[in-house]
Design a protein around this motif. Structure first.
Motif, PDB file in Angstrom:
ATOM      1  N   GLY A 292       0.766  -1.239   0.000  1.00 54.73           N
ATOM      2  CA  GLY A 292       0.000   0.000   0.000  1.00 54.73           C
ATOM      3  C   GLY A 292       0.799   1.292   0.000  1.00 54.73           C
ATOM      4  O   GLY A 292       0.224   2.360   0.183  1.00 54.73           O
ATOM      5  N   HIS A 293       2.102   1.212  -0.216  1.00 51.78           N
ATOM      6  CA  HIS A 293       2.934   2.421  -0.253  1.00 51.78           C
ATOM      7  C   HIS A 293       3.356   2.699  -1.691  1.00 51.78           C
ATOM      8  O   HIS A 293       3.424   1.785  -2.517  1.00 51.78           O
ATOM      9  CB  HIS A 293       4.184   2.256   0.611  1.00 51.78           C
ATOM     10  CG  HIS A 293       3.898   2.013   2.051  1.00 51.78           C
ATOM     11  ND1 HIS A 293       3.245   2.917   2.848  1.00 51.78           N
ATOM     12  CD2 HIS A 293       4.170   0.945   2.840  1.00 51.78           C
ATOM     13  CE1 HIS A 293       3.139   2.441   4.069  1.00 51.78           C
ATOM     14  NE2 HIS A 293       3.691   1.232   4.094  1.00 51.78           N
ATOM     15  N   GLU A 294       3.679   3.967  -1.972  1.00 54.36           N
ATOM     16  CA  GLU A 294       4.121   4.330  -3.309  1.00 54.36           C
ATOM     17  C   GLU A 294       5.420   3.618  -3.657  1.00 54.36           C
ATOM     18  O   GLU A 294       6.329   3.519  -2.842  1.00 54.36           O
ATOM     19  CB  GLU A 294       4.349   5.840  -3.408  1.00 54.36           C
ATOM     20  CG  GLU A 294       4.752   6.280  -4.801  1.00 54.36           C
ATOM     21  CD  GLU A 294       4.813   7.778  -4.961  1.00 54.36           C
ATOM     22  OE1 GLU A 294       5.894   8.273  -5.349  1.00 54.36           O
ATOM     23  OE2 GLU A 294       3.795   8.453  -4.687  1.00 54.36           O
ATOM     24  N   VAL A 295       5.467   3.129  -4.889  1.00 56.16           N
ATOM     25  CA  VAL A 295       6.647   2.453  -5.420  1.00 56.16           C
ATOM     26  C   VAL A 295       7.011   3.155  -6.723  1.00 56.16           C
ATOM     27  O   VAL A 295       6.131   3.516  -7.507  1.00 56.16           O
ATOM     28  CB  VAL A 295       6.374   0.957  -5.692  1.00 56.16           C
ATOM     29  CG1 VAL A 295       7.622   0.259  -6.200  1.00 56.16           C
ATOM     30  CG2 VAL A 295       5.836   0.272  -4.447  1.00 56.16           C
ATOM     31  N   ARG A 296       8.293   3.349  -6.938  1.00 50.84           N
ATOM     32  CA  ARG A 296       8.768   3.985  -8.160  1.00 50.84           C
ATOM     33  C   ARG A 296       9.660   3.024  -8.926  1.00 50.84           C
ATOM     34  O   ARG A 296      10.338   2.189  -8.326  1.00 50.84           O
ATOM     35  CB  ARG A 296       9.544   5.260  -7.840  1.00 50.84           C
ATOM     36  CG  ARG A 296       8.677   6.312  -7.189  1.00 50.84           C
ATOM     37  CD  ARG A 296       9.447   7.560  -6.854  1.00 50.84           C
ATOM     38  NE  ARG A 296       8.557   8.595  -6.320  1.00 50.84           N
ATOM     39  CZ  ARG A 296       8.954   9.830  -6.038  1.00 50.84           C
ATOM     40  NH1 ARG A 296      10.213  10.200  -6.227  1.00 50.84           N
ATOM     41  NH2 ARG A 296       8.085  10.708  -5.574  1.00 50.84           N
ATOM     42  N   CYS A 297       9.650   3.177 -10.245  1.00 51.10           N
ATOM     43  CA  CYS A 297      10.523   2.362 -11.090  1.00 51.10           C
ATOM     44  C   CYS A 297      10.736   3.097 -12.406  1.00 51.10           C
ATOM     45  O   CYS A 297      10.037   4.061 -12.715  1.00 51.10           O
ATOM     46  CB  CYS A 297       9.924   0.978 -11.340  1.00 51.10           C
ATOM     47  SG  CYS A 297       8.397   0.974 -12.298  1.00 51.10           S
ATOM     48  N   SER A 298      11.702   2.619 -13.173  1.00 45.52           N
ATOM     49  CA  SER A 298      11.919   3.229 -14.486  1.00 45.52           C
ATOM     50  C   SER A 298      10.725   2.896 -15.374  1.00 45.52           C
ATOM     51  O   SER A 298      10.048   1.889 -15.186  1.00 45.52           O
ATOM     52  CB  SER A 298      13.219   2.745 -15.107  1.00 45.52           C
ATOM     53  OG  SER A 298      13.134   1.378 -15.405  1.00 45.52           O
ATOM     54  N   VAL A 299      10.486   3.761 -16.343  1.00 48.04           N
ATOM     55  CA  VAL A 299       9.364   3.568 -17.264  1.00 48.04           C
ATOM     56  C   VAL A 299       9.540   2.277 -18.058  1.00 48.04           C
ATOM     57  O   VAL A 299       8.593   1.569 -18.337  1.00 48.04           O
ATOM     58  CB  VAL A 299       9.220   4.785 -18.196  1.00 48.04           C
ATOM     59  CG1 VAL A 299       8.193   4.529 -19.281  1.00 48.04           C
ATOM     60  CG2 VAL A 299       8.835   6.008 -17.384  1.00 48.04           C
ATOM     61  N   GLY A 300      10.759   1.975 -18.412  1.00 46.64           N
ATOM     62  CA  GLY A 300      11.058   0.758 -19.158  1.00 46.64           C
ATOM     63  C   GLY A 300      12.475   0.342 -18.857  1.00 46.64           C
ATOM     64  O   GLY A 300      13.125   0.906 -17.988  1.00 46.64           O
ATOM     65  N   GLY A 301      12.960  -0.624 -19.564  1.00 47.65           N
ATOM     66  CA  GLY A 301      14.323  -1.092 -19.345  1.00 47.65           C
ATOM     67  C   GLY A 301      15.337  -0.121 -19.928  1.00 47.65           C
ATOM     68  O   GLY A 301      15.632  -0.190 -21.107  1.00 47.65           O
ATOM     69  N   TRP A 302      15.847   0.788 -19.146  1.00 46.05           N
ATOM     70  CA  TRP A 302      16.793   1.791 -19.609  1.00 46.05           C
ATOM     71  C   TRP A 302      18.215   1.304 -19.409  1.00 46.05           C
ATOM     72  O   TRP A 302      18.542   0.678 -18.399  1.00 46.05           O
ATOM     73  CB  TRP A 302      16.594   3.103 -18.839  1.00 46.05           C
ATOM     74  CG  TRP A 302      17.542   4.184 -19.256  1.00 46.05           C
ATOM     75  CD1 TRP A 302      17.395   5.034 -20.309  1.00 46.05           C
ATOM     76  CD2 TRP A 302      18.793   4.529 -18.641  1.00 46.05           C
ATOM     77  NE1 TRP A 302      18.473   5.889 -20.392  1.00 46.05           N
ATOM     78  CE2 TRP A 302      19.345   5.596 -19.382  1.00 46.05           C
ATOM     79  CE3 TRP A 302      19.503   4.037 -17.558  1.00 46.05           C
ATOM     80  CZ2 TRP A 302      20.566   6.180 -19.056  1.00 46.05           C
ATOM     81  CZ3 TRP A 302      20.720   4.616 -17.241  1.00 46.05           C
ATOM     82  CH2 TRP A 302      21.237   5.679 -17.982  1.00 46.05           C
ATOM     83  N   THR A 303      19.072   1.578 -20.387  1.00 49.73           N
ATOM     84  CA  THR A 303      20.502   1.325 -20.254  1.00 49.73           C
ATOM     85  C   THR A 303      21.240   2.591 -20.664  1.00 49.73           C
ATOM     86  O   THR A 303      20.675   3.460 -21.328  1.00 49.73           O
ATOM     87  CB  THR A 303      20.978   0.168 -21.154  1.00 49.73           C
ATOM     88  OG1 THR A 303      20.782   0.534 -22.522  1.00 49.73           O
ATOM     89  CG2 THR A 303      20.237  -1.128 -20.843  1.00 49.73           C
ATOM     90  N   GLU A 304      22.494   2.701 -20.293  1.00 49.89           N
ATOM     91  CA  GLU A 304      23.286   3.892 -20.624  1.00 49.89           C
ATOM     92  C   GLU A 304      23.338   4.133 -22.124  1.00 49.89           C
ATOM     93  O   GLU A 304      23.378   5.275 -22.578  1.00 49.89           O
ATOM     94  CB  GLU A 304      24.692   3.784 -20.051  1.00 49.89           C
ATOM     95  CG  GLU A 304      24.703   3.978 -18.551  1.00 49.89           C
ATOM     96  CD  GLU A 304      26.106   4.022 -17.993  1.00 49.89           C
ATOM     97  OE1 GLU A 304      26.947   4.745 -18.570  1.00 49.89           O
ATOM     98  OE2 GLU A 304      26.350   3.339 -16.996  1.00 49.89           O
TER      99      GLU A 304
END
Length: 127
Positions: free
Chosen positions: A88-100
């Motif tokens: 029930g807490h906010e979770v953040r993640c990258s929009v997609g699989g990002w690489t350098e």
């Protein structure tokens, strides 16, 4: 498409909720004593996945990294949704699989999953 690893971000003060949920609902979580702000261990489901938690990786946000393509989730977003539903807490993640190699343009694009739903946002980290 399954990502090679999973990384989500959760506020440091909600990590115990995450650890309890993982152990109760996902698999056996074993974490070693922290070394500074970093804690390593593993999550055992049908496969043993190395886990690394870095507190204060982004201000008050901790990074939780599951270093395997054999996690219960196919993508960071799948994991973020499951964790939010579970604790029930906010979770953040990258929009997609990002690489350098993808360049800097999308490096600050993130997704937050919370009680209001899902929203893309720019998480500009200050140096």
């Amino acid at each position: 498409m399954r990502q090679p690893d999973i990384e989500i971000y959760l506020r440091d003060d909600h990590l115990d909720d995450l650890f309890n949920w993982l152990g109760r609902e996902v698999g056996q979580l074993n974490l070693h004593a922290p070394t500074g702000l970093t804690q390593r261990g593993s999550l055992k489901t049908s496969h043993t996945t190395p886990v690394m938690v870095v507190r204060k990786a982004a201000g008050k946000w901790a990074s939780i990294w599951f270093d395997s393509d054999q996690t219960p989730w196919e993508t960071d977003v799948d994991c973020a949704r499951a964790v939010h539903a579970g604790i029930g807490h906010e979770v953040r993640c990258s929009v997609g699989g990002w690489t350098e190699s993808d360049g800097e343009a999308d490096a600050d694009r993130w997704l937050k999953v919370n009680s209001e739903g899902e929203a893309e946002f720019v998480w500009a980290q200050k140096p």
